[in-house]
Design an enzyme around this catalytic site. Structure first.
Site, short mmCIF file in Angstrom:
data_model
loop_
_atom_site.label_atom_id
_atom_site.label_comp_id
_atom_site.label_asym_id
_atom_site.label_seq_id
_atom_site.Cartn_x
_atom_site.Cartn_y
_atom_site.Cartn_z
N SER A 136 -62.86 22.02 33.60
CA SER A 136 -61.93 23.16 33.59
C SER A 136 -60.48 22.72 33.44
CB SER A 136 -62.08 23.96 34.88
OG SER A 136 -63.32 24.61 34.89
N TYR A 137 -60.15 21.57 34.02
CA TYR A 137 -58.76 21.10 33.93
C TYR A 137 -58.33 20.95 32.47
CZ TYR A 137 -54.52 18.61 35.18
OH TYR A 137 -53.21 18.25 35.34
N GLU A 138 -59.28 20.63 31.61
CA GLU A 138 -58.97 20.36 30.20
C GLU A 138 -58.96 21.62 29.33
OE1 GLU A 138 -61.21 18.15 31.92
OE2 GLU A 138 -59.50 16.82 32.18
N LEU A 163 -65.45 26.66 38.32
CA LEU A 163 -65.10 25.83 39.48
C LEU A 163 -65.92 26.29 40.66
CD1 LEU A 163 -61.28 25.99 38.86
CD2 LEU A 163 -62.60 23.87 38.89
N ILE A 164 -66.59 25.33 41.30
CA ILE A 164 -67.35 25.67 42.50
C ILE A 164 -66.77 24.87 43.66
CG2 ILE A 164 -69.64 25.74 43.59
CD1 ILE A 164 -70.86 25.92 40.78
N THR A 217 -63.99 18.54 48.55
CA THR A 217 -62.64 18.00 48.38
C THR A 217 -61.66 19.13 48.04
OG1 THR A 217 -62.79 17.68 46.00
CG2 THR A 217 -63.67 15.92 47.39
N HIS A 259 -60.18 19.36 45.29
CA HIS A 259 -60.11 19.52 43.84
C HIS A 259 -60.16 20.98 43.40
CE1 HIS A 259 -60.43 15.23 43.29
NE2 HIS A 259 -60.27 15.42 42.01
N PHE A 288 -58.53 34.50 30.50
CA PHE A 288 -58.88 33.67 31.65
C PHE A 288 -60.38 33.80 31.92
CE2 PHE A 288 -59.15 32.80 36.27
CZ PHE A 288 -58.48 31.59 36.32
N ARG A 294 -72.62 35.50 38.26
CA ARG A 294 -71.57 35.94 37.34
C ARG A 294 -71.78 35.47 35.91
NH1 ARG A 294 -66.74 34.49 41.65
NH2 ARG A 294 -67.45 35.95 43.25
#
Ligand code: RBF
Length: 152
Positions: free
Chosen positions: A57-59, A82-83, A87, A89, A114, A128
């Site tokens: 997801s960051y990318e 994102l799950i 951490t 993150h 988004f 979802r």
């Protein structure tokens, strides 16, 4: 009801980018497929759809920017999942990605949808991304509506 309703949308002639994170691909690939189905149903031509995989997801922000600059798309759907884990993150990535996508919306002339699920559990992520509750379809419709707005 939570769902978005759409007026009749027509995707013919619009160029749409779809950027997909491979992290949690059991969730992101069904989201991508529903999104592609929505584009097809709305008449977006096959050669006008640009799909770009990225690692996580960051990318997706960079992937979306790349499609805007290199393929000159009229809208992008940025898909990730994102799950929440053990951490920090989850929090850092969710914050960075939502800010990054917002920035693309305000600083380029191209709308970026988004399409990042932020889930507390795997069950939420599956719910979802499957069946009638698969959010990817509405994201595809949203991209067409916003691409049409851009061109209007
Ligand atoms: N990427 C996701 O798309 N979803 C996640 O839930 C996710 N969790 C991560 C957890 C950790 C501990 C790390 C190190 C990375 C995670 N990533 C996740 C990957 C991230 O988006 C990115 O691809 C990498 O950090 C490389 O920049």
């Amino acid at each position: 009801m939570k769902e978005i309703s759409f007026e009749k949308i027509n995707g013919s002639g619009l160029k749409i980018g779809v950027v997909v994170a491979r992290w949690n691909s059991a969730v992101t690939y069904p989201l991508r497929d529903a999104c592609l189905q929505a584009l097809k149903d709305a008449g977006v031509e096959k050669e006008h759809i640009f799909v770009q995989d990225v690692p996580g997801s960051y990318e997706v922000v960079y992937g979306a920017k790349h499609l805007i600059e290199q393929k000159h798309v009229d809208a992008v759907v940025a898909i990730g999942c994102l799950i929440k884990g053990a951490t920090m993150h989850f929090e850092y990535i969710a914050e960075a990605v939502s800010q990054g996508i917002m920035k693309l919306n305000t600083e380029t002339s191209v709308p970026v949808i988004f399409g990042v699920l932020t889930c507390l559990t795997e069950e939420q992520a599956i719910s979802r991304s499957t069946g009638d509750n698969n959010h990817g379809y509405a994201w595809g419709q949203s991209a067409i509506e916003m691409a049409s707005l851009k061109k209007s």
